[in-house]
Structure formats: structure tokens, C-alpha cells
Design a protein around this motif. Structure first.
Motif, PDB file in Angstrom:
ATOM      1  N   GLU A   1       0.959  -1.456   0.173  1.00 56.53           N
ATOM      2  CA  GLU A   1       0.058   0.620   0.000  1.00 56.53           C
ATOM      3  C   GLU A   1       0.419   0.916   0.064  1.00 56.53           C
ATOM      4  OE1 GLU A   1      -3.502   1.850   2.280  1.00 56.53           O
ATOM      5  OE2 GLU A   1      -3.206   0.218   3.149  1.00 56.53           O
ATOM      6  N   THR A   2       2.195   1.294   0.768  1.00 55.05           N
ATOM      7  CA  THR A   2       2.885   2.208   1.012  1.00 55.05           C
ATOM      8  C   THR A   2       3.522   2.982  -0.749  1.00 55.05           C
ATOM      9  OG1 THR A   2       3.042   2.165   3.118  1.00 55.05           O
ATOM     10  CG2 THR A   2       4.879   3.412   1.549  1.00 55.05           C
ATOM     11  N   LEU A   3       3.955   1.528  -1.545  1.00 51.57           N
ATOM     12  CA  LEU A   3       4.593   2.004  -3.081  1.00 51.57           C
ATOM     13  C   LEU A   3       3.283   2.461  -3.355  1.00 51.57           C
ATOM     14  CD1 LEU A   3       6.629  -1.801  -2.435  1.00 51.57           C
ATOM     15  CD2 LEU A   3       7.365   0.706  -2.108  1.00 51.57           C
ATOM     16  N   GLN A   4       2.314   1.625  -3.171  1.00 56.20           N
ATOM     17  CA  GLN A   4       1.345   1.974  -4.192  1.00 56.20           C
ATOM     18  C   GLN A   4       0.338   3.993  -4.024  1.00 56.20           C
ATOM     19  OE1 GLN A   4      -0.985   0.821  -6.775  1.00 56.20           O
ATOM     20  NE2 GLN A   4      -1.872   2.485  -6.512  1.00 56.20           N
ATOM     21  N   ASN A   5       0.549   3.990  -2.849  1.00 55.07           N
ATOM     22  CA  ASN A   5       0.888   5.448  -2.236  1.00 55.07           C
ATOM     23  C   ASN A   5       2.108   6.091  -3.129  1.00 55.07           C
ATOM     24  OD1 ASN A   5      -1.668   4.839  -1.344  1.00 55.07           O
ATOM     25  ND2 ASN A   5      -0.439   4.545   1.014  1.00 55.07           N
ATOM     26  N   PHE A   6       3.028   5.682  -2.997  1.00 59.60           N
ATOM     27  CA  PHE A   6       4.693   6.642  -3.560  1.00 59.60           C
ATOM     28  C   PHE A   6       3.832   6.695  -5.043  1.00 59.60           C
ATOM     29  CE2 PHE A   6       8.564   6.339  -5.482  1.00 59.60           C
ATOM     30  CZ  PHE A   6       9.207   7.468  -4.349  1.00 59.60           C
ATOM     31  N   TYR A   7       3.417   5.399  -6.130  1.00 55.21           N
ATOM     32  CA  TYR A   7       3.379   5.640  -7.222  1.00 55.21           C
ATOM     33  C   TYR A   7       2.014   6.545  -7.763  1.00 55.21           C
ATOM     34  CZ  TYR A   7       1.095   4.198 -11.813  1.00 55.21           C
ATOM     35  OH  TYR A   7       0.804   3.810 -13.636  1.00 55.21           O
ATOM     36  N   GLU A   8       1.086   6.523  -6.630  1.00 59.70           N
ATOM     37  CA  GLU A   8       0.450   7.696  -7.038  1.00 59.70           C
ATOM     38  C   GLU A   8       0.554   8.585  -7.070  1.00 59.70           C
ATOM     39  OE1 GLU A   8      -3.192   7.322  -5.120  1.00 59.70           O
ATOM     40  OE2 GLU A   8      -3.529   4.476  -5.611  1.00 59.70           O
ATOM     41  N   TYR A   9       0.858   9.175  -6.392  1.00 59.26           N
ATOM     42  CA  TYR A   9       2.440  10.482  -6.022  1.00 59.26           C
ATOM     43  C   TYR A   9       2.948  11.133  -6.723  1.00 59.26           C
ATOM     44  CZ  TYR A   9       4.046  14.558  -3.483  1.00 59.26           C
ATOM     45  OH  TYR A   9       4.717  16.231  -3.205  1.00 59.26           O
ATOM     46  N   THR A  10       3.953  10.009  -7.214  1.00 57.55           N
ATOM     47  CA  THR A  10       4.435  10.289  -8.527  1.00 57.55           C
ATOM     48  C   THR A  10       4.135  10.809  -9.598  1.00 57.55           C
ATOM     49  OG1 THR A  10       6.303   8.884  -7.388  1.00 57.55           O
ATOM     50  CG2 THR A  10       6.604   9.308  -9.803  1.00 57.55           C
ATOM     51  N   LEU A  11       2.552   9.687 -10.232  1.00 59.12           N
ATOM     52  CA  LEU A  11       2.723  10.642 -11.252  1.00 59.12           C
ATOM     53  C   LEU A  11       1.385  11.981 -11.436  1.00 59.12           C
ATOM     54  CD1 LEU A  11       1.376   9.658 -13.740  1.00 59.12           C
ATOM     55  CD2 LEU A  11      -0.607   8.263 -12.744  1.00 59.12           C
ATOM     56  N   ALA A  12       1.235  12.307  -9.555  1.00 58.16           N
ATOM     57  CA  ALA A  12       0.319  13.009  -9.591  1.00 58.16           C
ATOM     58  C   ALA A  12       1.136  14.137  -9.819  1.00 58.16           C
ATOM     59  CB  ALA A  12      -0.476  13.369  -8.136  1.00 58.16           C
ATOM     60  N   THR A  13       2.168  14.215  -9.449  1.00 58.00           N
ATOM     61  CA  THR A  13       3.562  14.870  -9.365  1.00 58.00           C
ATOM     62  C   THR A  13       3.219  15.648 -10.997  1.00 58.00           C
ATOM     63  OG1 THR A  13       4.247  14.739  -7.443  1.00 58.00           O
ATOM     64  CG2 THR A  13       5.522  15.876  -8.858  1.00 58.00           C
ATOM     65  N   LYS A  14       3.520  14.857 -12.157  1.00 61.18           N
ATOM     66  CA  LYS A  14       4.216  14.488 -13.395  1.00 61.18           C
ATOM     67  C   LYS A  14       2.895  15.011 -14.019  1.00 61.18           C
ATOM     68  CE  LYS A  14       8.051  13.246 -13.836  1.00 61.18           C
ATOM     69  NZ  LYS A  14       9.249  13.538 -14.466  1.00 61.18           N
ATOM     70  N   VAL A  15       1.970  14.996 -13.650  1.00 64.71           N
ATOM     71  CA  VAL A  15       0.804  15.414 -14.007  1.00 64.71           C
ATOM     72  C   VAL A  15       0.767  16.689 -14.342  1.00 64.71           C
ATOM     73  CG1 VAL A  15      -1.788  15.475 -13.836  1.00 64.71           C
ATOM     74  CG2 VAL A  15      -0.617  13.281 -13.898  1.00 64.71           C
ATOM     75  N   TYR A  16       0.473  17.144 -12.428  1.00 64.72           N
ATOM     76  CA  TYR A  16       1.080  18.383 -12.380  1.00 64.72           C
ATOM     77  C   TYR A  16       1.822  19.495 -13.362  1.00 64.72           C
ATOM     78  CZ  TYR A  16       1.768  22.706  -9.398  1.00 64.72           C
ATOM     79  OH  TYR A  16       1.175  23.968  -9.312  1.00 64.72           O
ATOM     80  N   HIS A  17       3.173  19.216 -13.559  1.00 68.09           N
ATOM     81  CA  HIS A  17       4.378  18.824 -14.342  1.00 68.09           C
ATOM     82  C   HIS A  17       3.925  19.601 -15.462  1.00 68.09           C
ATOM     83  CE1 HIS A  17       8.410  19.814 -15.892  1.00 68.09           C
ATOM     84  NE2 HIS A  17       8.126  20.893 -14.897  1.00 68.09           N
ATOM     85  N   SER A  18       3.742  18.692 -16.533  1.00 65.94           N
ATOM     86  CA  SER A  18       2.602  18.837 -17.012  1.00 65.94           C
ATOM     87  C   SER A  18       1.888  19.674 -17.993  1.00 65.94           C
ATOM     88  CB  SER A  18       2.769  17.185 -18.116  1.00 65.94           C
ATOM     89  OG  SER A  18       3.446  16.186 -18.211  1.00 65.94           O
ATOM     90  N   LEU A  19       0.934  19.428 -16.763  1.00 67.24           N
ATOM     91  CA  LEU A  19      -0.095  20.537 -17.311  1.00 67.24           C
ATOM     92  C   LEU A  19       0.447  21.690 -17.176  1.00 67.24           C
ATOM     93  CD1 LEU A  19      -2.744  19.213 -14.394  1.00 67.24           C
ATOM     94  CD2 LEU A  19      -3.432  19.243 -17.233  1.00 67.24           C
ATOM     95  N   LEU A  20       1.320  22.306 -16.340  1.00 69.56           N
ATOM     96  CA  LEU A  20       1.348  24.110 -16.263  1.00 69.56           C
ATOM     97  C   LEU A  20       2.258  24.148 -17.949  1.00 69.56           C
ATOM     98  CD1 LEU A  20       3.068  24.128 -12.339  1.00 69.56           C
ATOM     99  CD2 LEU A  20       0.719  24.787 -13.629  1.00 69.56           C
ATOM    100  N   ASP A  21       3.110  23.116 -18.053  1.00 71.33           N
ATOM    101  CA  ASP A  21       4.010  23.331 -19.099  1.00 71.33           C
ATOM    102  C   ASP A  21       3.137  23.180 -20.434  1.00 71.33           C
ATOM    103  OD1 ASP A  21       6.854  23.200 -19.944  1.00 71.33           O
ATOM    104  OD2 ASP A  21       7.543  21.085 -19.146  1.00 71.33           O
ATOM    105  N   ASN A  22       2.281  22.334 -20.543  1.00 73.93           N
ATOM    106  CA  ASN A  22       0.919  22.721 -21.540  1.00 73.93           C
ATOM    107  C   ASN A  22       0.360  24.248 -21.447  1.00 73.93           C
ATOM    108  OD1 ASN A  22       0.587  20.939 -23.517  1.00 73.93           O
ATOM    109  ND2 ASN A  22      -1.497  21.579 -23.132  1.00 73.93           N
ATOM    110  N   ALA A  23       0.017  24.286 -20.655  1.00 73.50           N
ATOM    111  CA  ALA A  23      -0.391  25.725 -20.332  1.00 73.50           C
ATOM    112  C   ALA A  23       0.033  26.340 -20.830  1.00 73.50           C
ATOM    113  CB  ALA A  23      -0.793  26.204 -19.032  1.00 73.50           C
ATOM    114  N   THR A  24       1.618  26.598 -20.270  1.00 74.72           N
ATOM    115  CA  THR A  24       2.480  27.412 -21.129  1.00 74.72           C
ATOM    116  C   THR A  24       2.500  27.206 -22.380  1.00 74.72           C
ATOM    117  OG1 THR A  24       3.740  26.795 -19.246  1.00 74.72           O
ATOM    118  CG2 THR A  24       4.496  29.084 -20.136  1.00 74.72           C
TER     119      THR A  24
END
Length: 297
Positions: A222-245
Motif C-alpha cells: 500500500e505504501t508503494l502504491q501511494n508512492f506511485y500515485e504521488y509520483t504520477l500526480a506530480t508528473k501530471v501537475y508539471h505536464s499540465l503547467l508545461d502545456n498551459a504555458t
């Protein structure tokens, strides 16, 4: 008896009726073109202001997401994407815009997405699509609508990490061997590069990357799954800002080109108007002189 007129005769008659635009028509076109030029100039100024804000948010997000680079690796150019090392089951998260008038920022990305999907199909690998943005959803629906697992439109801007987290939860509803984020990477005010970030589930406690970390409880899934979800959310956030710019930079360039084209068209219409006006004045002078000569004669 009913008579018919051949299309050729009709076309010739239409060509005879059609003539040069009158001064009034030219004046109306000039007013309309001038109004369009004012609108595009205003939109360019608005986009420039939004671009500065998006650049500041992107600059703040770069160190926020930097820790994920050793996990996922660097982004890859979408145009030259090699899918030979992709797993069997993939998900493409395609990031487009909700609004138009932003140049080819959406068209280029969706075209390259179709090419990447074709490559995976040729290799016998499965790929589904999750579309962000109304423009991308509309462009991809006709050819790849059967691959949609979901979409998100009318998103509030500026984008937040809360939005990225909600989108990540939607994406993770399916079980995929890898999630690939397709977006436009911002380089400068005039350059953006369609890119891909791939994120694979980090659920194996024996992964070399986890050697420097202590997972508590010991190797807890479960800890590893949460870590994977947080990693993906961080990448999604950065990609959204890149695309918006990239969106704002592309819109600013598009409105600048539109303003330039409107100015050139206005110059041509002005020249045509002056010629028509001069021709009218010349004709009136000839008629006056001819009338005066006739009275004298």
C-alpha cells in the motif's frame, strides 16, 4: 412549355453581374478588418500577460517535480518516439486545450498521438486514451473514439495540484503497465516540443531505485502504491503547467500573426478604396467638363 437554363449560361451571367466593389462596400470591409485587428491585438496582450503568469508557475513547479526524474527518466520527443520497449498494456494521457485560437498546439499533438498509436498497434500492444481538453477530444473522437476511457474538459485555470490529483485518480481506475503523458513542452515564447513522459508502477520492493529508501511498514504494497500515485500526480501537475504555458505562447504568436495579416489586408483595402474614389472623381469631372462643352457648343 418549361424552359431550362444551362449552368454555363448561369455562370457567365453571374460573372457579368459581378464587378468591382463599391466605395461603400470597401469602407465596410475596412471597418470590419480594423475591428478584427483591434480584437487580435487585445487578445495578444491578454495572452502575453497570462504567459508571464504561467511561466512563473512553471518555474516554481520545476524544482517541485525534479525528484521524480530519477524514477521516470527524462521526457522523450513524441515525433521520434520508439515504442519497442513499451509494455503490453498502455494508457496515453493526451493534454490539449479547452479553447481554440492557439495555432497548431493541439493539431500537432493529436497528429503525433495518432502516429504513436499506430506504432503500438503494429507491435501488437494495447493502448487506451484519456483526453484532457475539449479540442483534443473533438479531434480524436472520429478516428480513436473507441479507445477513450475518459476525458476532462472545462478545467479551471490556473491549474492546481488538487486538479492533478483528481485527474490521477481517474487515470488509475484502470490497470495499465505504464501511463504515458503526452503534452507540449515549453521551451521559449516561440518554441514548444510535443513530448512524452512515461510512468510505470513502482511496486516491486526489489527495485534498485528503492535501495536508498526505507519503506515502512517493511515493503508494504500500500505504501508503494501511494508512492506511485504521488509520483504520477506530480508528473501530471508539471505536464499540465508545461502545456498551459505552451498554449499561451502559441496563442500569443497566432494573434500576432493575425494582427499582422489584418494590417496588411487593411492596407490593400485602403489602396483599393482610394483607387475607386479617384476613379469616381475622375468620372464626375469628365461628365462636368463634357456637359459644359456641350452647352458651349
Amino acid at each position: 412549355m418549361r424552359s431550362f437554363q444551362s449552368p454555363l449560361v448561369s455562370r457567365r451571367a453571374w460573372q457579368q453581374v459581378r464587378g468591382m466593389a463599391t466605395e461603400k462596400q470597401l469602407k465596410e470591409r475596412m471597418v470590419g478588418t480594423k475591428n478584427i485587428e483591434k480584437i487580435t491585438k487585445s487578445m495578444k496582450m491578454v495572452s502575453a500577460a497570462k504567459l508571464r503568469g504561467d511561466q512563473n508557475r512553471l518555474a516554481a513547479a520545476i524544482p517541485f517535480a525534479k525528484w521524480t526524474s530519477p524514477i521516470t527518466g527524462p521526457e522523450v520527443d513524441l515525433e521520434t518516439l520508439d515504442v519497442s520497449n513499451f509494455p503490453a498494456k498502455n494508457l496515453f494521457v493526451v493534454m490539449t486545450t479547452d479553447k481554440g485560437l492557439c495555432g497548431g498546439v493541439n493539431t500537432i499533438l493529436t497528429r503525433m498521438t495518432r502516429a504513436a498509436v499506430s506504432k503500438l498497434d503494429a507491435d501488437g500492444k494495447k493502448v487506451d486514451l484519456f483526453i484532457l481538453g475539449e479540442k483534443g477530444r473533438a479531434q480524436m473522437r472520429r478516428t480513436h473514439g473507441d479507445r477513450y476511457i475518459g476525458s476532462a474538459t472545462d478545467r479551471l485555470m490556473p491549474y492546481t495540484f488538487e486538479l492533478a490529483t483528481a485527474l490521477t485518480q481517474e487515470v488509475l481506475n484502470g490497470e495499465y503497465d505504464a501511463v504515458h503523458l503526452l503534452y507540449n513542452k515549453f521551451k521559449s515564447a516561440i518554441v514548444y516540443i510535443p513530448s512524452v513522459k512515461s510512468v510505470t508502477p513502482l511496486l516491486d520492493p526489489a527495485s534498485p531505485f528503492l535501495f536508498n529508501f526505507a519503506v515502512e511498514p517493511d515493503n508494504d504494497p500500500e505504501t508503494l502504491q501511494n508512492f506511485y500515485e504521488y509520483t504520477l500526480a506530480t508528473k501530471v501537475y508539471h505536464s499540465l503547467l508545461d502545456n498551459a504555458t505552451s498554449e499561451q505562447s502559441s496563442r500569443m504568436s497566432a494573434m500576432e500573426n493575425a494582427s499582422k495579416n489584418a494590417g496588411e489586408m487593411l492596407g490593400k483595402l485602403n489602396l483599393q478604396y482610394n483607387r475607386a474614389r479617384q476613379a469616381r472623381i475622375t468620372t464626375e469631372l469628365i461628365e462636368i467638363i463634357s456637359g459644359a462643352s456641350a452647352l458651349k457648343g
